[in-house]
Motif scaffolding. Structure first.
Motif, mmCIF file in Angstrom:
data_model
loop_
_atom_site.group_PDB
_atom_site.id
_atom_site.type_symbol
_atom_site.label_atom_id
_atom_site.label_comp_id
_atom_site.label_asym_id
_atom_site.label_seq_id
_atom_site.Cartn_x
_atom_site.Cartn_y
_atom_site.Cartn_z
ATOM 1 N N TYR A 72 24.099 22.920 86.791
ATOM 2 C CA TYR A 72 24.085 22.137 85.546
ATOM 3 C C TYR A 72 24.758 22.912 84.427
ATOM 4 O O TYR A 72 24.164 23.804 83.833
ATOM 5 C CB TYR A 72 22.639 21.775 85.172
ATOM 6 C CG TYR A 72 22.083 20.682 86.039
ATOM 7 C CD1 TYR A 72 22.200 19.345 85.675
ATOM 8 C CD2 TYR A 72 21.472 20.978 87.261
ATOM 9 C CE1 TYR A 72 21.722 18.329 86.485
ATOM 10 C CE2 TYR A 72 20.991 19.971 88.080
ATOM 11 C CZ TYR A 72 21.114 18.648 87.692
ATOM 12 O OH TYR A 72 20.644 17.645 88.505
ATOM 13 N N THR A 73 26.015 22.569 84.157
ATOM 14 C CA THR A 73 26.721 23.207 83.048
ATOM 15 C C THR A 73 26.512 22.366 81.792
ATOM 16 O O THR A 73 26.251 21.164 81.864
ATOM 17 C CB THR A 73 28.213 23.347 83.366
ATOM 18 O OG1 THR A 73 28.708 22.105 83.853
ATOM 19 C CG2 THR A 73 28.441 24.406 84.437
ATOM 20 N N TYR A 74 26.658 23.010 80.658
ATOM 21 C CA TYR A 74 26.367 22.398 79.359
ATOM 22 C C TYR A 74 27.178 21.126 79.132
ATOM 23 O O TYR A 74 28.402 21.159 79.171
ATOM 24 C CB TYR A 74 26.667 23.431 78.289
ATOM 25 C CG TYR A 74 26.353 23.026 76.882
ATOM 26 C CD1 TYR A 74 25.084 22.569 76.544
ATOM 27 C CD2 TYR A 74 27.312 23.132 75.875
ATOM 28 C CE1 TYR A 74 24.787 22.213 75.242
ATOM 29 C CE2 TYR A 74 27.022 22.780 74.559
ATOM 30 C CZ TYR A 74 25.758 22.319 74.255
ATOM 31 O OH TYR A 74 25.463 21.969 72.964
ATOM 32 N N ASN A 75 26.475 19.988 78.914
ATOM 33 C CA ASN A 75 27.171 18.716 78.728
ATOM 34 C C ASN A 75 26.255 17.740 77.983
ATOM 35 O O ASN A 75 25.540 16.937 78.589
ATOM 36 C CB ASN A 75 27.583 18.146 80.095
ATOM 37 C CG ASN A 75 28.542 16.965 79.970
ATOM 38 O OD1 ASN A 75 28.526 16.240 78.974
ATOM 39 N ND2 ASN A 75 29.377 16.773 80.973
ATOM 40 N N ILE A 76 26.288 17.830 76.655
ATOM 41 C CA ILE A 76 25.414 16.994 75.806
ATOM 42 C C ILE A 76 25.718 15.505 75.989
ATOM 43 O O ILE A 76 24.814 14.659 76.034
ATOM 44 C CB ILE A 76 25.579 17.384 74.317
ATOM 45 C CG1 ILE A 76 24.869 18.716 74.058
ATOM 46 C CG2 ILE A 76 25.045 16.304 73.390
ATOM 47 C CD1 ILE A 76 23.385 18.636 73.833
ATOM 48 N N LYS A 77 26.997 15.183 76.115
ATOM 49 C CA LYS A 77 27.393 13.775 76.275
ATOM 50 C C LYS A 77 26.749 13.171 77.519
ATOM 51 O O LYS A 77 26.186 12.070 77.489
ATOM 52 C CB LYS A 77 28.918 13.684 76.357
ATOM 53 C CG LYS A 77 29.454 12.261 76.391
ATOM 54 C CD LYS A 77 30.972 12.243 76.465
ATOM 55 C CE LYS A 77 31.499 10.815 76.580
ATOM 56 N NZ LYS A 77 32.963 10.788 76.782
ATOM 57 N N LYS A 78 26.815 13.904 78.621
ATOM 58 C CA LYS A 78 26.244 13.415 79.872
ATOM 59 C C LYS A 78 24.722 13.291 79.759
ATOM 60 O O LYS A 78 24.114 12.341 80.271
ATOM 61 C CB LYS A 78 26.610 14.374 81.010
ATOM 62 C CG LYS A 78 26.380 13.794 82.392
ATOM 63 C CD LYS A 78 27.155 14.583 83.436
ATOM 64 C CE LYS A 78 27.068 13.893 84.779
ATOM 65 N NZ LYS A 78 27.883 14.560 85.804
ATOM 66 N N ALA A 79 24.114 14.246 79.067
ATOM 67 C CA ALA A 79 22.659 14.200 78.877
ATOM 68 C C ALA A 79 22.254 12.916 78.146
ATOM 69 O O ALA A 79 21.309 12.220 78.554
ATOM 70 C CB ALA A 79 22.198 15.425 78.101
ATOM 71 N N ASN A 80 22.967 12.603 77.081
ATOM 72 C CA ASN A 80 22.658 11.374 76.326
ATOM 73 C C ASN A 80 22.874 10.117 77.163
ATOM 74 O O ASN A 80 22.070 9.175 77.122
ATOM 75 C CB ASN A 80 23.514 11.314 75.054
ATOM 76 C CG ASN A 80 22.907 12.115 73.909
ATOM 77 O OD1 ASN A 80 21.714 11.993 73.636
ATOM 78 N ND2 ASN A 80 23.716 12.947 73.272
ATOM 79 N N GLN A 81 23.963 10.089 77.926
ATOM 80 C CA GLN A 81 24.256 8.921 78.781
ATOM 81 C C GLN A 81 23.139 8.698 79.802
ATOM 82 O O GLN A 81 22.712 7.558 80.035
ATOM 83 C CB GLN A 81 25.588 9.131 79.504
ATOM 84 C CG GLN A 81 26.808 8.984 78.608
ATOM 85 C CD GLN A 81 28.104 9.404 79.292
ATOM 86 O OE1 GLN A 81 28.095 10.041 80.347
ATOM 87 N NE2 GLN A 81 29.237 9.050 78.686
ATOM 88 N N ASP A 116 20.118 7.233 77.973
ATOM 89 C CA ASP A 116 20.372 5.844 77.561
ATOM 90 C C ASP A 116 20.241 4.900 78.752
ATOM 91 O O ASP A 116 19.569 3.858 78.680
ATOM 92 C CB ASP A 116 21.790 5.714 76.974
ATOM 93 C CG ASP A 116 21.938 6.433 75.640
ATOM 94 O OD1 ASP A 116 20.905 6.761 75.020
ATOM 95 O OD2 ASP A 116 23.097 6.690 75.233
ATOM 96 N N LYS A 117 20.873 5.279 79.842
ATOM 97 C CA LYS A 117 20.890 4.421 81.030
ATOM 98 C C LYS A 117 19.489 4.261 81.627
ATOM 99 O O LYS A 117 19.122 3.217 82.175
ATOM 100 C CB LYS A 117 21.838 5.021 82.075
ATOM 101 C CG LYS A 117 22.220 4.050 83.181
ATOM 102 C CD LYS A 117 23.291 4.650 84.078
ATOM 103 C CE LYS A 117 23.621 3.699 85.225
ATOM 104 N NZ LYS A 117 24.610 4.300 86.155
ATOM 105 N N ALA A 118 18.676 5.337 81.524
ATOM 106 C CA ALA A 118 17.329 5.294 82.108
ATOM 107 C C ALA A 118 16.313 4.604 81.199
ATOM 108 O O ALA A 118 15.145 4.458 81.574
ATOM 109 C CB ALA A 118 16.867 6.720 82.411
#
Length: 589
Positions: free
Chosen positions: A393-402, A405-407
């Protein structure tokens, strides 16, 4: 079995472990420390040893050690450290951890007969002069398996020995599968198994316990009172090179030579293990207060120029991780039971928290590059078994938010709610220890706040080491997420760490897929190396995807050793239970 022990000198957990991190992206972090450490030797130069001298060893912890001087009951790294001058495993290994015949006992495996025969060498004696016997081997299994001792070492792996399960469940008074052909006072113990496993040729396999316990000395103590007894806490017996002279409870242990030691008289007059705060470790190294002291990595710049010191380094067989509580340990059934309704039992939530962490940047920032993110729960030292293609898990704020949101974790003001619209507060626990632990924990909380998660420290502060593991082990309902770490067994089987039947599976996750993969890794088919490697790679991919346990980082482990010392080595063949084999260590002439 050479166990996983939780780490703790530094912070979060782990053998020498750190606690964690805290800055922003800090992409310009220096890797100077790692470049330097990678060039350090793994052992001191060989010099002519002299007899005598007092060796002082620093035990860096911000809390007293618990003082359980018995391998079957002990779980913390500080206890293991301060026990090491006396503690000796039954088996020696080569540098690939394969068991050989050079240790206190030999091991013979017979796949056809499904037996493992342990023969103790004549002259291997406890520090009171008594020969180590077959009964001492059996007794160690009894301590682990008898529920009255509350040993956390018991895992379903041991059920491979005939009668072990029945003894553990209280249905039998003895373990039927342990045979002593020459009687209890003989030197041979035969383990009758349901089958042999591919890892059994190696130390740390988790099926064969690699220690003995002094039955003649402990037999009159009820199992329920063993851990608290003076024989375990104040006057322990070992068959290693040194014996306890004095214990200053929680603070120091003084060891003197065991005159009955089977390899001959060790060189040193005394070894003194002394607790010091991690925050004063650098000053202790610079002032030569100790002959051996672990470098606290965030203090490396302060100590690197110290004179009359040999820096010895390695990347230890260890890792730190973040665990999500999704169930409980059922003591009656000796198994983990998952709660499908647990707050953290949502894969998207767990993955989002992992992606929001700036793990690599923060650890490197605080340790001059001596720490580094690890992508999987199988360290690279395990060679083929390590999946070098694993991304982690590399740093990725955008993916975390997505993911959130989806869940269905919708924002209501500043914070997100649960998918059914209820307020969501996540209780996060991290250990105290070094000065950097607080900013690191706060860093992660800020990262999670950025994606709308209301995360709070359990009790509003970092948790003291012993209290931390008490809460983790006993599934404190106030804990949802925790940062911890392991020093690992030297054989990569995962049964003792993450199976349904091990207390060490602190997240308490149990899935049919995980159970199947762990069984496949140790199956008869796994005697085929390629098959076993494939199963390990499948398991790593599965664990990364499910994210019940997120690997965070490992680090260089650097020891500052008095330059007058000879025989100090971190090579596998010269270690015992992951520790220095102290009979080799001496002052040079």
């Amino acid at each position: 079995m050479k166990k996983g022990k939780f780490l703790g000198s530094l912070g979060v957990v782990s053998a020498a472990a750190l606690t964690l991190v805290a800055c922003g992206k800090s992409s310009n972090t220096s890797n100077e420390g790692a470049k330097t450490a990678s060039k350090f030797p793994i052992e001191t130069k060989t010099k002519t040893a002299k007899q005598g001298g007092t060796l002082r060893v620093a035990e860096e912890t911000d809390t007293p050690f618990t003082g359980i001087f018995n391998d079957e009951l002990q779980m913390s790294q500080p206890d293991a450290d301060v026990s090491s001058p006396g503690q000796e495993s039954l088996f020696d290994t080569d540098d690939h951890y394969k068991i050989n015949d050079k240790g206190p006992a030999t091991l013979k495996l017979d796949r056809k007969a499904k037996t493992a025969t342990i023969t103790i060498k004549k002259g291997v004696r406890w520090s009171d002069g008594k020969q180590v016997t077959a009964k001492d081997i059996e007794y160690a299994y009894e301590i682990i398996a008898n529920k009255a001792t509350k040993s956390q070492r018991y895992a379903s792996q041991f059920n491979i020995i005939n009668g072990m399960k029945e003894y553990h469940e209280g249905k039998a008074k003895t373990i039927s599968g342990i045979e002593m052909p020459d009687g209890e006072n003989g030197r041979v113990a035969v383990l009758h198994c349901q089958e042999l496993k591919p890892g059994m040729y190696y130390s740390g396999n988790g099926y064969i316990w690699e220690n003995a316990a002094p039955y003649h000395y402990l037999k009159d103590i009820p199992f329920s009172k063993l851990e608290a007894s003076d024989q375990i806490r104040k006057r322990p017996l070992y068959f290693g090179p040194y014996k306890v002279q004095k214990i200053n409870r929680g603070q120091s242990v003084t060891w003197v030579p065991n005159k009955y030691y089977w390899r001959g008289k060790p060189k040193l007059d005394k070894i003194i293990y002394q607790v010091i705060s991690p925050n004063s470790a650098s000053q202790a190294i610079k002032s030569h207060k100790f002959d051996i002291a672990r470098v606290i990595n965030n203090q490396w710049k302060q100590v690197k120029g110290t004179s009359d010191v040999t820096f010895v380094a390695q990347v230890p067989l260890a890792y730190n991780y973040m665990g999500f509580k999704v169930g409980k340990w059922d003591a009656k059934k000796s198994k983990n039971v998952m709660n499908p309704k647990a707050k953290m039992n949502n894969k998207s939530l767990r993955q989002a928290m992992a992606y929001a962490m700036n793990t690599d940047a923060v650890y490197k920032h605080y340790t001059d590059g001596l720490s580094f993110q690890v992508p999987t729960l199988i360290p690279a030292q395990f060679g083929d078994y390590f999946d070098k293609n694993a991304k982690g898990y590399t740093y990725n704020i955008k993916k975390a938010n997505q993911l959130l949101d989806k869940a269905g974790y919708k924002k209501k003001g500043k914070w997100r709610t649960t998918p059914d619209g209820k307020p969501l507060t996540i209780n996060f626990m991290a250990k105290s220890g070094q000065a950097i632990n607080q900013p690191i924990a706060q860093n992660f909380i800020q990262q999670w706040n950025k994606i709308g998660l209301n995360v709070k420290l359990v009790g509003g502060r970092l948790t003291e080491f012993n209290s931390f593991y008490d809460k983790v082990q006993h599934d404190d309902p106030k804990v949802d997420v925790f940062l911890a770490g392991w020093t690992l067994s030297t054989e990569p089987s995962q049964e003792q760490m993450y199976s349904e039947g091990t207390m060490s599976n602190y997240s308490r996750f149990v899935t049919p897929e995980n159970t199947k993969l762990i069984k496949d890794m140790d199956s008869q088919k796994a005697f085929d190396h390629k098959y076993r490697v494939d199963k390990f790679h499948e398991w790593q991919k599965y664990m990364n995807d499910e994210a019940y346990v997120i690997p965070t980082y490992n680090e260089y482990q650097i020891d500052a050793v008095n330059s007058k010392i000879t025989g100090y080595s971190l090579k596998p063949s010269k270690l015992n239970n992951g520790h220095q084999l102290w009979y080799q260590v001496a002052f040079a002439k």
